[in-house]
Structure formats: C-alpha cells, structure tokens
Design an enzyme around this catalytic site. Structure first.
Site, mmCIF file in Angstrom:
data_model
loop_
_atom_site.group_PDB
_atom_site.id
_atom_site.type_symbol
_atom_site.label_atom_id
_atom_site.label_comp_id
_atom_site.label_asym_id
_atom_site.label_seq_id
_atom_site.Cartn_x
_atom_site.Cartn_y
_atom_site.Cartn_z
ATOM 1 N N GLY A 175 13.478 0.284 4.953
ATOM 2 C CA GLY A 175 14.140 -0.487 6.009
ATOM 3 C C GLY A 175 13.584 -1.897 6.037
ATOM 4 O O GLY A 175 14.142 -2.833 5.454
ATOM 5 N N ARG A 212 7.415 -7.173 18.879
ATOM 6 C CA ARG A 212 6.416 -6.555 17.998
ATOM 7 C C ARG A 212 4.974 -7.019 18.247
ATOM 8 O O ARG A 212 4.063 -6.189 18.171
ATOM 9 C CB ARG A 212 6.803 -6.759 16.523
ATOM 10 C CG ARG A 212 8.130 -6.077 16.166
ATOM 11 C CD ARG A 212 8.454 -6.164 14.700
ATOM 12 N NE ARG A 212 7.678 -5.246 13.905
ATOM 13 C CZ ARG A 212 6.632 -5.583 13.171
ATOM 14 N NH1 ARG A 212 6.232 -6.836 13.108
ATOM 15 N NH2 ARG A 212 5.993 -4.670 12.487
ATOM 16 N N CYS A 255 7.768 -12.905 33.029
ATOM 17 C CA CYS A 255 6.658 -12.669 33.974
ATOM 18 C C CYS A 255 5.814 -11.458 33.555
ATOM 19 O O CYS A 255 5.693 -10.480 34.284
ATOM 20 C CB CYS A 255 7.217 -12.453 35.374
ATOM 21 S SG CYS A 255 8.478 -11.177 35.414
ATOM 22 N N GLU A 256 5.281 -11.522 32.347
ATOM 23 C CA GLU A 256 4.403 -10.458 31.830
ATOM 24 C C GLU A 256 3.351 -11.149 30.977
ATOM 25 O O GLU A 256 3.697 -11.991 30.137
ATOM 26 C CB GLU A 256 5.162 -9.517 30.878
ATOM 27 C CG GLU A 256 6.349 -8.820 31.445
ATOM 28 C CD GLU A 256 5.996 -7.483 32.071
ATOM 29 O OE1 GLU A 256 4.846 -7.025 31.923
ATOM 30 O OE2 GLU A 256 6.890 -6.914 32.711
ATOM 31 N N TYR A 284 13.406 -4.724 13.227
ATOM 32 C CA TYR A 284 12.759 -4.308 14.486
ATOM 33 C C TYR A 284 12.549 -5.489 15.436
ATOM 34 O O TYR A 284 11.571 -5.521 16.175
ATOM 35 C CB TYR A 284 11.422 -3.592 14.208
ATOM 36 C CG TYR A 284 11.563 -2.445 13.226
ATOM 37 C CD1 TYR A 284 12.248 -1.297 13.596
ATOM 38 C CD2 TYR A 284 11.050 -2.522 11.941
ATOM 39 C CE1 TYR A 284 12.410 -0.249 12.701
ATOM 40 C CE2 TYR A 284 11.216 -1.484 11.033
ATOM 41 C CZ TYR A 284 11.891 -0.352 11.422
ATOM 42 O OH TYR A 284 12.069 0.679 10.540
HETATM 43 C C1 LIG Z 1 12.977 8.619 9.078
HETATM 44 C C2 LIG Z 1 12.854 7.156 8.824
HETATM 45 N N1 LIG Z 1 13.075 6.691 7.578
HETATM 46 C C3 LIG Z 1 12.975 5.372 7.295
HETATM 47 C C4 LIG Z 1 12.647 4.455 8.273
HETATM 48 C C5 LIG Z 1 12.536 3.000 7.880
HETATM 49 O O1 LIG Z 1 11.223 2.574 7.952
HETATM 50 P P1 LIG Z 1 10.800 1.116 7.437
HETATM 51 O O2 LIG Z 1 11.710 0.130 8.104
HETATM 52 O O3 LIG Z 1 9.392 0.963 7.914
HETATM 53 O O4 LIG Z 1 10.947 1.114 5.966
HETATM 54 C C6 LIG Z 1 12.419 4.897 9.590
HETATM 55 C C7 LIG Z 1 12.063 3.942 10.643
HETATM 56 O O5 LIG Z 1 11.847 4.248 11.785
HETATM 57 C C8 LIG Z 1 12.522 6.287 9.872
HETATM 58 O O6 LIG Z 1 12.295 6.755 11.102
#
Ligand SMILES: Cc1ncc(COP(=O)(O)O)c(C=O)c1O
Length: 325
Positions: A175, A212, A255-256, A284
C-alpha cells in the site's frame, strides 16, 4: 479480501464480486462465511490469516503480526482450524495469509515470518490439505527519509529464494510503498509565534488533514515550497541542518496539543502567507482525514507533468452540514 470485522453485507457483496480469497481472521468469521456462502449459493475460497508472532519493528499501533494484536489466528491454532474446516465445500480453505504491520523498514521480519509459515504449510500439506497460495501482505515501508527503506529488489532478494519451487501462488498487498511518496500536503503559514524557548510555525492544515505524527510518532519531511538556492535540501532527512535554518515546531490551528506536524525541526526561515510542503502524504493521510473541529477537508490536486487537475473538491460548509437534520 482482508479485514478483522467483515459485516454480513460486506461478505455478501464480496461473494457476488467473486473475490479471489477471503482472508479469514477467526473461527467465528469462517463459520459466518460458510453460512453466507451456503445461503447465497456462492462457493468461495479462503486464506487463513496466521499471526506469526513476528515483530515488524514499527510503531505498536501499526504492528499487526504479534500475538497480542487482534489480527489473524495464532500459528499454533492454524492446524486445528484446518482439521475442523479444511475440507469444507462451501468455503475452500486453501491458502495462508500474513500481514505483519505497516511502515516496516527491514526485510528480516518478512523472512522470519515466511519461514514460520512455510513450515506450517509443509505440515498442512503432509496432513492432506491443499495449500495453493501464500499471501505475504503489505507493510513494506515507504521511504519517508531518503533511502531509509529497503527497495522492492531488496525484499525480493530475501523473499523469492524462500518461495521458489514451493508450488505456491504468491500474493502481495503493498500500500504505502506505492502511494505514500506520490502525495504531498501543501499548507500555508498563518502566523509565527514564540512560547517560552520555543518557536512555532502555525499553518492552516491540521491533524484532521494528516494525523500520522501525533498518532504514530511518524516523521514527515517538511520544507518550504520555495526557497533560495542555499536552502535547497539534498535529501529528506530528520537532521537536515543547513546554515541559517531555525528550529521550530510546525503546528496546526486545532485546539489540541496533539495538533502538530513536527517538533524541534530545523527549517529555513519562513513568514506569513508562505507555502510549506509536508512530504510523503500519499498514504494514510487524506484517507485518515476527518471533519474534526468542524474543519472542511482539503482539495486534492493531481499533477501530471506540467498539467494539473482538481480531483477532489475542497469541502464546503454546506458539505459539512449536508447530512444534519
Ligand atoms: C491486510 C493488509 N494488507 C495490506 C495493507 C497495506 O499495508 P501498507 O500500506 O503498509 O503496505 C494493510 C494496511 O492496513 C492491511 O491491513
């Protein structure tokens, strides 16, 4: 199809969509899937998500492959689950899934987890079960700091030899390593201020846009959009200190006290109205954004060479209240 809490409606949609494998995270979920597969007359395949109890050496909140997390089933329980459900005809349990966590920065946890899981697969096969695929998940850390993460070739060099000639289909779920460096968050300086010994740069983006840093203690490289030549950064680095930089906290307007992007960061001097880039914001970040503090989510702009287009409009106050009665 992964997820520790799939609803019936989601499962039915996924059955209709003929997903390749349901990644099963508990006996209860598998029973429910079997029930829904029979009810809809849609047979399917499943991978058992095994928790290999390996530490991906990332933040606790992005760790998913340790025993104490909610994800997957303990590797010791996998065999029992195969003996109970491995011959089911509605849901063919025929693969193993792992996902260690996100933002890992070393190859070793993958090697350790895959070795553990390959031993399980050998055992299951010798017990008469068919295992056709291994899904090694995602979590390959995006490069938040220049060259701090292994490359795809580094992962492949360690993982491929383990999986060669195993008669296993390999599935990956990357991801952030694909998306994170495809995006930046551009924010405008509202005010500069001092507080005690500290200097603050207050910007118009907030933790609702990019959470994050307070959520995971994550580092995002931050730099003004336009700088003169002496401030052109050579790389994205935590400790990049060029002559003439000023140590500041970059904070939002919410306000945090958790509403910050960086603490004690050396940045070129800036002033009200200037634009600042927060790097590696393609994963993310906007997907974790919210309307907290009645803030409207930012616009998203796709840049392609020298062309750009707005691919998500900036939210309006009307959008914010549209569902209220
Ligand atoms: C089951 C699963 N696979 C893959 C990913 C992708 O992770 P990344 O973006 O860290 O590669 C996630 C992210 O939450 C996940 O829950």
């Amino acid at each position: 199809y992964a997820g520790v809490g799939k609803t019936d409606a989601e499962i039915i949609e996924a059955l209709k969509a003929d997903v390749g494998y349901f990644n099963i995270e508990s006996e209860a979920e598998l029973e429910n899937l079997i029930r829904l597969a029979k009810q809809t007359g849609k047979m399917t395949k499943a991978a058992l998500r095994v928790n290999p109890d390996v530490d991906p050496k990332t933040h606790t909140y992005t760790t998913t492959g340790k025993k104490e997390t909610k994800f997957g089933v303990d590797i010791e329980r996998a065999q029992k689950i195969f003996s109970d459900y491995g011959k089911n005809e509605a849901v063919k349990l025929c693969a193993i899934h792992i996902h260690l966590g996100s933002a890992g920065h070393t190859v070793e946890p993958y090697v350790e987890a895959i070795e553990k899981v390959l031993a399980l697969i050998e055992q299951l096969r010798s017990d008469g079960f068919t295992i056709e695929a291994i899904d090694v998940g995602g979590g390959y850390g995006a490069d938040y700091t220049t060259e701090a993460s292994p490359t795809a070739a580094d992962y492949a060099a360690a993982i491929v030899p383990l999986l060669k000639n195993r008669n296993l289909k390999l599935i990956l779920e990357p991801g952030a390593s694909i998306a994170a460096n495809a995006g930046i968050l551009v924010t405008q300086v509202l005010y500069l201020k001092k507080g005690g010994e500290k200097k603050f740069v207050i910007v118009d983006a907030g933790m609702n846009d990019l959470i994050r840093p307070p959520l995971y203690g994550a580092f995002h490289f931050i730099w003004p959009v336009k700088v003169n030549e002496k401030f052109v950064p050579s790389r994205r680095d935590k400790d990049l200190q060029l002559d003439g930089t000023v140590v500041v906290d970059v904070v939002g307007p919410i306000c945090e006290a958790a509403d910050f992007f960086a603490k004690d960061r050396a940045l070129p001097p800036t002033k009200r109205g200037r634009l600042i880039s927060i790097f590696t914001a393609g994963a993310y970040c906007s997907t974790m954004s919210s309307n907290y503090n009645a803030r409207r989510r930012a616009a998203e702009v796709l840049v392609d060479g020298d062309k750009f287009s707005v691919i998500r409009k900036r939210e309006t106050y009307e959008d914010l209240t549209a569902l209220e009665k």
